[in-house]
Design a protein around this motif. Structure first.
Motif, PDB file in Angstrom:
ATOM      1  N   LYS A 137       0.915  -1.382   0.054  1.00  0.00           N
ATOM      2  CA  LYS A 137       0.026  -0.061  -0.014  1.00  0.00           C
ATOM      3  C   LYS A 137       0.882   1.086   0.014  1.00  0.00           C
ATOM      4  CE  LYS A 137      -3.840  -2.174   2.471  1.00  0.00           C
ATOM      5  NZ  LYS A 137      -4.727  -2.134   3.760  1.00  0.00           N
ATOM      6  N   ARG A 138       2.013   1.284   0.808  1.00  0.00           N
ATOM      7  CA  ARG A 138       2.724   2.495   0.898  1.00  0.00           C
ATOM      8  C   ARG A 138       3.494   2.696  -0.398  1.00  0.00           C
ATOM      9  NH1 ARG A 138       5.155  -0.199   5.490  1.00  0.00           N
ATOM     10  NH2 ARG A 138       4.451   0.876   7.589  1.00  0.00           N
ATOM     11  N   MET A 168       0.747   3.941  -2.951  1.00  0.00           N
ATOM     12  CA  MET A 168       0.644   5.407  -2.834  1.00  0.00           C
ATOM     13  C   MET A 168       2.024   6.569  -3.340  1.00  0.00           C
ATOM     14  SD  MET A 168       0.255   7.436   0.664  1.00  0.00           S
ATOM     15  CE  MET A 168       1.891   7.409   1.361  1.00  0.00           C
ATOM     16  N   ALA A 221       1.229   9.303  -6.142  1.00  0.00           N
ATOM     17  CA  ALA A 221       1.551  10.620  -5.771  1.00  0.00           C
ATOM     18  C   ALA A 221       2.744  11.036  -6.718  1.00  0.00           C
ATOM     19  CB  ALA A 221       2.183  10.813  -4.370  1.00  0.00           C
ATOM     20  N   LEU A 246      -5.108   9.437  -5.663  1.00  0.00           N
ATOM     21  CA  LEU A 246      -4.385   9.509  -4.507  1.00  0.00           C
ATOM     22  C   LEU A 246      -5.266   9.095  -3.332  1.00  0.00           C
ATOM     23  CD1 LEU A 246      -1.547  10.038  -3.327  1.00  0.00           C
ATOM     24  CD2 LEU A 246      -2.064  12.653  -3.269  1.00  0.00           C
ATOM     25  N   VAL A 247      -6.344   9.816  -3.123  1.00  0.00           N
ATOM     26  CA  VAL A 247      -7.242   9.687  -2.306  1.00  0.00           C
ATOM     27  C   VAL A 247      -7.647   8.074  -1.872  1.00  0.00           C
ATOM     28  CG1 VAL A 247      -9.736  10.127  -1.286  1.00  0.00           C
ATOM     29  CG2 VAL A 247      -8.328  11.973  -2.106  1.00  0.00           C
ATOM     30  N   SER A 256      -5.751   5.651  -2.866  1.00  0.00           N
ATOM     31  CA  SER A 256      -4.661   5.105  -2.451  1.00  0.00           C
ATOM     32  C   SER A 256      -4.422   5.156  -1.023  1.00  0.00           C
ATOM     33  CB  SER A 256      -3.389   5.243  -3.085  1.00  0.00           C
ATOM     34  OG  SER A 256      -3.032   6.813  -2.863  1.00  0.00           O
ATOM     35  N   ILE A 257      -4.857   6.357  -0.283  1.00  0.00           N
ATOM     36  CA  ILE A 257      -4.672   6.627   1.162  1.00  0.00           C
ATOM     37  C   ILE A 257      -5.715   6.056   1.940  1.00  0.00           C
ATOM     38  CG2 ILE A 257      -4.773   8.405   2.849  1.00  0.00           C
ATOM     39  CD1 ILE A 257      -3.718  10.460   0.687  1.00  0.00           C
ATOM     40  N   ALA A 258      -6.706   5.761   1.265  1.00  0.00           N
ATOM     41  CA  ALA A 258      -7.824   5.136   1.792  1.00  0.00           C
ATOM     42  C   ALA A 258      -7.539   3.578   2.169  1.00  0.00           C
ATOM     43  CB  ALA A 258      -9.209   5.148   1.048  1.00  0.00           C
ATOM     44  N   PHE A 272      -4.975   2.583   3.731  1.00  0.00           N
ATOM     45  CA  PHE A 272      -4.635   2.284   5.019  1.00  0.00           C
ATOM     46  C   PHE A 272      -5.637   2.297   6.047  1.00  0.00           C
ATOM     47  CE2 PHE A 272      -1.327   4.560   2.618  1.00  0.00           C
ATOM     48  CZ  PHE A 272      -0.277   3.612   2.736  1.00  0.00           C
TER      49      PHE A 272
END
Length: 315
Positions: free
Chosen positions: A232-233, A236, A240, A271-272, A274-276, A278
Motif C-alpha cells: 500500500k505504501r 501511494m 503521488a 491518491l485519495v 490509495s490513502i484510503a 491504510f
C-alpha cells in the motif's frame, strides 16, 4: 502482514524440455488469439495512437498510422506469446493463468515459441520499413525488457519485477511519437514517464488480489514478500509521483487546459483512493477498486490527451 514465499521455482523457463513432451489438445482460433493477450495489446495501441496523434499535424498520415499500429501490435503479440511460452512452468499453479493455451496444453510450447518469434520479427520489420528505424529500435527495446528482463529474469527473482518491467509498457506512446517525428522529443519522454509511473499501482493492486496465486507459483511479488502494508505504501508513492508527471505534459504545449485540470482531478481521486487503503478493513475490496480505477484513469487520461491536443504552430 509479512508472509514469506513458500515455494521456489527451479525450472529453467526457456531450456526446460519437459513441457515439450506434453501432447496438446486441439487448439481453436481463439486459443491462438488469446496467447497474444489481445486486451493488453488494445490498451497499448491506444497509447501508441496517442503518441502518434500528439506528434502530428491535424491531418493524419493514415498509411503511416496503419504501419505504426500494425508493427506495434505484432511486436506486443510476439512478446505476449513468448511470455506464455516462458511461463508454462508456473502458469498452471495460478488460477488466473492455468487456462492459458500453453499452460493448459491446447498449444504446444514449440508452436508458441515459433509463433512468438515470427510475430516479433514481423512487427520489427513493419516498424522499420513502414515507419522508421528508430521506431523499430524502440519496439525492440520494449520487447527485450518484457520478455528477457521481466519474464525470464525479474519476475522470478525480485519484488522490483513490475517496476523495471514497466519500461516495456511505457514504450508504445514513444513509438507512436517517433514514427511521426523521427525523434524522441520531450513530450515523448513525458508520455513514457506517465505510463511508467502508472504501472506499479496497477499491477500491485492485482498482485494483492491474487497474492495466494503468486505465492503458490513462487513469484516474489511485493505483497507476497513484504506484505500488504508495504504494498500500500508503494502504491501511494507511485500514485503521488504520477500526478506531477502527468502535469508536465501540459507545459510542453502539446495539450491544453482541459487536459491539465482533468489530470489533476483524476490524480487526486487516485491518491485519495490509495490513502484510503491504510484505513480499510477489506483489503481485497480495496485492491479491486484500485485495479479498476487504474484502468479508468489510464483510458480517460489518454482519451483527454487526444481530445485536447494543441495543434502545432504552422511554419
Amino acid at each position: 502482514m509479512e508472509r514469506p514465499l513458500t515455494r521456489e521455482t527451479s525450472v529453467d523457463p526457456i531450456m526446460s524440455t519437459e513441457p515439450f513432451m506434453t501432447t496438446p489438445s486441439r487448439a481453436t482460433w481463439r486459443d491462438y488469439l488469446n496467447i497474444t493477450k489481445p486486451g493488453i495489446n488494445v490498451s497499448n495501441l491506444l497509447a501508441t495512437f496517442t503518441g502518434f496523434w500528439l506528434a502530428g499535424p491535424r491531418s493524419l498520415d493514415l498509411t503511416l498510422l496503419f504501419f505504426t499500429l500494425l508493427g506495434t501490435a505484432l511486436v506486443i503479440a510476439g512478446g505476449c506469446t513468448l511470455n506464455n511460452f516462458i511461463d508454462r512452468d508456473i502458469d498452471p499453479s495460478m488460477a488466473r493463468t492455468r487456462n492459458r493455451p500453453v499452460a493448459s496444453g491446447k498449444i504446444a510450447p514449440a508452436t508458441a515459441l515459433r509463433m512468438g518469434i515470427l510475430l516479433t520479427v514481423a512487427g520489427i520489420s513493419v516498424l522499420a520499413l513502414g515507419a522508421n528505424p528508430l521506431a523499430a529500435v524502440l519496439g525492440m527495446i520494449g520487447f527485450f525488457v518484457y520478455v528477457m528482463v521481466y519474464t525470464v529474469w525479474l519476475k522470478r527473482t525480485t519484488t522490483l519485477n513490475t517496476v523495471i518491467g514497466g519500461i516495456s509498457g511505457a514504450v508504445p506512446p514513444m513509438i507512436g511519437w517517433t514514427a511521426v517525428t523521427g525523434n524522441v522529443d520531450l513530450p515523448a519522454w513525458i508520455l513514457f514517464l506517465i505510463l511508467f509511473m502508472w504501472q506499479p499501482p496497477h499491477f500491485l493492486a492485482l498482485a494483492m488480489r491474487k497474492v495466494e496465486d503468486y505465492r503458490a507459483a513462487g513469484v516474489p511479488m511485493l505483497p507476497v514478500v513484504r506484505g500488504f502494508m508495504e504494498t500500500k505504501r508503494a502504491i501511494m508513492v507511485y500514485v503521488a509521483a504520477m500526478i506531477p508527471s502527468s502535469l508536465f505534459l501540459y507545459h510542453t504545449g502539446v495539450v491544453g487546459k482541459i487536459y491539465f485540470f482533468t489530470a489533476i482531478v483524476l490524480g487526486v481521486i487516485y491518491l485519495v483512493l490509495s490513502i484510503a487503503g491504510f484505513f480499510t478493513k477489506d483489503d481485497d475490496r480495496w485492491a479491486r477498486q484500485m485495479f479498476l480505477y487504474s484502468l479508468v484513469y489510464l483510458t480517460t487520461i489518454l482519451l483527454v490527451m487526444i481530445v485536447d491536443k494543441v495543434p502545432p504552430v504552422a511554419g
